[in-house]
Motif scaffolding. Structure first.
Motif, PDB file in Angstrom:
ATOM      1  N   ILE A   1      63.048  28.783  14.349  1.00 51.51           N
ATOM      2  CA  ILE A   1      63.932  29.410  15.326  1.00 51.51           C
ATOM      3  C   ILE A   1      63.067  30.141  16.347  1.00 51.51           C
ATOM      4  O   ILE A   1      62.152  30.886  15.981  1.00 51.51           O
ATOM      5  CB  ILE A   1      64.895  30.413  14.658  1.00 51.51           C
ATOM      6  CG1 ILE A   1      65.818  29.692  13.661  1.00 51.51           C
ATOM      7  CG2 ILE A   1      65.730  31.136  15.715  1.00 51.51           C
ATOM      8  CD1 ILE A   1      66.711  30.634  12.881  1.00 51.51           C
TER       9      ILE A   1
ATOM     10  N   ASN B   1      67.333  30.436  20.528  1.00 55.36           N
ATOM     11  CA  ASN B   1      68.378  31.447  20.651  1.00 55.36           C
ATOM     12  C   ASN B   1      68.562  31.819  22.111  1.00 55.36           C
ATOM     13  O   ASN B   1      67.671  32.392  22.741  1.00 55.36           O
ATOM     14  CB  ASN B   1      68.013  32.686  19.829  1.00 55.36           C
ATOM     15  CG  ASN B   1      68.939  33.851  20.131  1.00 55.36           C
ATOM     16  OD1 ASN B   1      70.134  33.661  20.383  1.00 55.36           O
ATOM     17  ND2 ASN B   1      68.402  35.058  20.106  1.00 55.36           N
TER      18      ASN B   1
ATOM     19  N   ILE C   1      76.940  25.535  20.926  1.00 56.24           N
ATOM     20  CA  ILE C   1      75.659  24.967  20.501  1.00 56.24           C
ATOM     21  C   ILE C   1      75.464  23.648  21.234  1.00 56.24           C
ATOM     22  O   ILE C   1      76.341  22.782  21.206  1.00 56.24           O
ATOM     23  CB  ILE C   1      75.605  24.747  18.983  1.00 56.24           C
ATOM     24  CG1 ILE C   1      75.774  26.070  18.235  1.00 56.24           C
ATOM     25  CG2 ILE C   1      74.274  24.093  18.581  1.00 56.24           C
ATOM     26  CD1 ILE C   1      75.874  25.917  16.722  1.00 56.24           C
TER      27      ILE C   1
ATOM     28  N   LEU D   1      75.160  37.736  13.942  1.00 55.41           N
ATOM     29  CA  LEU D   1      74.784  36.545  14.702  1.00 55.41           C
ATOM     30  C   LEU D   1      73.435  35.999  14.244  1.00 55.41           C
ATOM     31  O   LEU D   1      73.262  34.788  14.096  1.00 55.41           O
ATOM     32  CB  LEU D   1      74.730  36.876  16.192  1.00 55.41           C
ATOM     33  CG  LEU D   1      76.076  36.978  16.907  1.00 55.41           C
ATOM     34  CD1 LEU D   1      75.915  37.649  18.264  1.00 55.41           C
ATOM     35  CD2 LEU D   1      76.691  35.598  17.076  1.00 55.41           C
ATOM     36  N   ALA D   2      72.479  36.900  14.026  1.00 52.66           N
ATOM     37  CA  ALA D   2      71.164  36.465  13.570  1.00 52.66           C
ATOM     38  C   ALA D   2      71.250  35.812  12.195  1.00 52.66           C
ATOM     39  O   ALA D   2      70.633  34.756  11.944  1.00 52.66           O
ATOM     40  CB  ALA D   2      70.205  37.658  13.537  1.00 52.66           C
TER      41      ALA D   2
ATOM     42  N   ILE E   1      65.477  25.549  16.748  1.00 50.96           N
ATOM     43  CA  ILE E   1      66.652  26.216  17.317  1.00 50.96           C
ATOM     44  C   ILE E   1      66.142  27.211  18.344  1.00 50.96           C
ATOM     45  O   ILE E   1      65.209  27.974  18.079  1.00 50.96           O
ATOM     46  CB  ILE E   1      67.473  26.952  16.236  1.00 50.96           C
ATOM     47  CG1 ILE E   1      68.178  25.949  15.308  1.00 50.96           C
ATOM     48  CG2 ILE E   1      68.493  27.878  16.879  1.00 50.96           C
ATOM     49  CD1 ILE E   1      68.856  26.603  14.127  1.00 50.96           C
TER      50      ILE E   1
ATOM     51  N   TRP F   1      72.545  28.713   9.344  1.00 49.38           N
ATOM     52  CA  TRP F   1      72.779  27.390   9.912  1.00 49.38           C
ATOM     53  C   TRP F   1      71.487  26.590   9.942  1.00 49.38           C
ATOM     54  O   TRP F   1      71.468  25.393   9.662  1.00 49.38           O
ATOM     55  CB  TRP F   1      73.376  27.530  11.309  1.00 49.38           C
ATOM     56  CG  TRP F   1      73.946  26.268  11.880  1.00 49.38           C
ATOM     57  CD1 TRP F   1      75.175  25.729  11.623  1.00 49.38           C
ATOM     58  CD2 TRP F   1      73.331  25.404  12.845  1.00 49.38           C
ATOM     59  NE1 TRP F   1      75.358  24.575  12.368  1.00 49.38           N
ATOM     60  CE2 TRP F   1      74.244  24.364  13.122  1.00 49.38           C
ATOM     61  CE3 TRP F   1      72.093  25.410  13.508  1.00 49.38           C
ATOM     62  CZ2 TRP F   1      73.953  23.333  14.033  1.00 49.38           C
ATOM     63  CZ3 TRP F   1      71.812  24.400  14.406  1.00 49.38           C
ATOM     64  CH2 TRP F   1      72.735  23.382  14.659  1.00 49.38           C
ATOM     65  N   ALA F   2      70.389  27.252  10.283  1.00 44.83           N
ATOM     66  CA  ALA F   2      69.080  26.591  10.301  1.00 44.83           C
ATOM     67  C   ALA F   2      68.710  26.090   8.910  1.00 44.83           C
ATOM     68  O   ALA F   2      68.166  24.990   8.760  1.00 44.83           O
ATOM     69  CB  ALA F   2      68.010  27.556  10.809  1.00 44.83           C
TER      70      ALA F   2
ATOM     71  N   LEU G   1      66.205  38.513  13.562  1.00 42.89           N
ATOM     72  CA  LEU G   1      65.683  37.195  13.194  1.00 42.89           C
ATOM     73  C   LEU G   1      64.290  37.308  12.588  1.00 42.89           C
ATOM     74  O   LEU G   1      63.983  36.663  11.575  1.00 42.89           O
ATOM     75  CB  LEU G   1      65.643  36.279  14.423  1.00 42.89           C
ATOM     76  CG  LEU G   1      66.976  35.751  14.949  1.00 42.89           C
ATOM     77  CD1 LEU G   1      66.768  35.052  16.289  1.00 42.89           C
ATOM     78  CD2 LEU G   1      67.617  34.789  13.945  1.00 42.89           C
TER      79      LEU G   1
ATOM     80  N   SER H   1      63.184  32.716  19.672  1.00 44.64           N
ATOM     81  CA  SER H   1      63.974  33.649  20.460  1.00 44.64           C
ATOM     82  C   SER H   1      63.045  34.322  21.469  1.00 44.64           C
ATOM     83  O   SER H   1      61.863  33.969  21.566  1.00 44.64           O
ATOM     84  CB  SER H   1      64.643  34.675  19.544  1.00 44.64           C
ATOM     85  OG  SER H   1      65.587  35.446  20.253  1.00 44.64           O
TER      86      SER H   1
ATOM     87  N   MET I   1      72.706  32.350  12.435  1.00 43.38           N
ATOM     88  CA  MET I   1      71.734  31.399  12.954  1.00 43.38           C
ATOM     89  C   MET I   1      70.743  30.965  11.868  1.00 43.38           C
ATOM     90  O   MET I   1      70.427  29.778  11.726  1.00 43.38           O
ATOM     91  CB  MET I   1      70.994  32.033  14.129  1.00 43.38           C
ATOM     92  CG  MET I   1      70.468  31.051  15.154  1.00 43.38           C
ATOM     93  SD  MET I   1      69.783  31.908  16.602  1.00 43.38           S
ATOM     94  CE  MET I   1      71.231  32.793  17.185  1.00 43.38           C
TER      95      MET I   1
ATOM     96  N   PHE J   1      71.500  27.700  20.930  1.00 45.72           N
ATOM     97  CA  PHE J   1      72.658  28.579  20.800  1.00 45.72           C
ATOM     98  C   PHE J   1      72.835  29.282  22.146  1.00 45.72           C
ATOM     99  O   PHE J   1      71.972  30.054  22.567  1.00 45.72           O
ATOM    100  CB  PHE J   1      72.445  29.605  19.689  1.00 45.72           C
ATOM    101  CG  PHE J   1      72.697  29.064  18.310  1.00 45.72           C
ATOM    102  CD1 PHE J   1      73.736  29.557  17.532  1.00 45.72           C
ATOM    103  CD2 PHE J   1      71.896  28.060  17.784  1.00 45.72           C
ATOM    104  CE1 PHE J   1      73.978  29.067  16.262  1.00 45.72           C
ATOM    105  CE2 PHE J   1      72.122  27.556  16.506  1.00 45.72           C
ATOM    106  CZ  PHE J   1      73.176  28.056  15.746  1.00 45.72           C
TER     107      PHE J   1
END
Length: 205
Positions: free
Chosen positions: A108, A17, A67, A92-93, A15, A99-100, A154, A110, A96, A78
């Motif tokens: 993830i 970010n 997404i 939000l973090a 993912i 969802w991961a 995150l 970022s 994410m 994202f």
């Protein structure tokens, strides 16, 4: 709230970010990747706390946060066209990360932009496995840093939950988005995620 509109398969994948929380470089870089690496919209993200706005692109209305997915690359992005209030960064973090976990996504990634005249990109990671990915990619590990915003949350949550999180530190001589830092971020992402590419001529345009 995440509403999926097409199939998503990022198991053991990545993912990225693209929510802008420490500058716009991440948002510009992810938009470039979406347009050059065959990503398709797969979900919308909405919240009662988001600004009431529709983003018109190519004549069609869009949610400001979405997404995008390339199932062949096992990668989801994202993306957001608006910078959201700092009070939403923690939620939000966590969204994410959750969802991961549901999608069985491995890592993830970022980024943050830092004031520097150096073109070297560096990284920090939440787990030993994620640090190994940085080493394998030839990206130097930052020993000391303060990571704000969504990337910082995150990292902390990833460390606590043993989830792989990588944050890339991209140097920029200005607080405004610039060509070099955006391209350096794209280059760093392509070193970690096989198949990611960036079109420099499109970025210049």
């Amino acid at each position: 709230r995440i509403k999926e509109t097409s199939s998503i398969n990022v198991e053991n994948g990545f993912i990225i970010n693209g929510f802008p929380s420490t500058g716009l470089t991440s948002a510009i870089a992810t938009e470039l990747i979406i347009n050059t690496s065959n990503f398709q919209q797969a979900a919308t993200i909405d919240s009662d706390y988001f600004p009431p706005i529709s983003i018109i692109k190519n004549g069609a209305p869009n949610y400001p946060a979405r997404i995008f997915v390339n199932n062949n690359l096992k990668t989801a992005i994202f993306s957001s066209y608006v910078a959201l209030d700092v009070s939403l960064h923690r939620n939000l973090a966590e969204m994410m990360l959750n969802w991961a976990s549901v999608k069985k996504c491995s890592t993830i990634i970022s980024s943050v932009t830092v004031r520097s005249d150096s073109q070297e990109i560096m990284g920090v990671a939440s787990t030993g496995s994620a640090r190994g990915m940085l080493v394998d990619s030839g990206i130097k590990i930052a020993e000391n840093a303060a990571i704000p915003g969504i990337p910082g949350v995150l990292l902390n949550r990833g460390m606590t939950n043993a989830q792989n999180v990588i944050v890339l530190l991209v140097g920029s001589e200005t607080t405004a988005p610039d060509l070099r830092s955006t391209y350096n971020l794209c280059d760093g992402l392509s070193k970690i995620i096989p198949g990611i590419s960036c079109n420099l001529s499109l970025l210049e345009k």
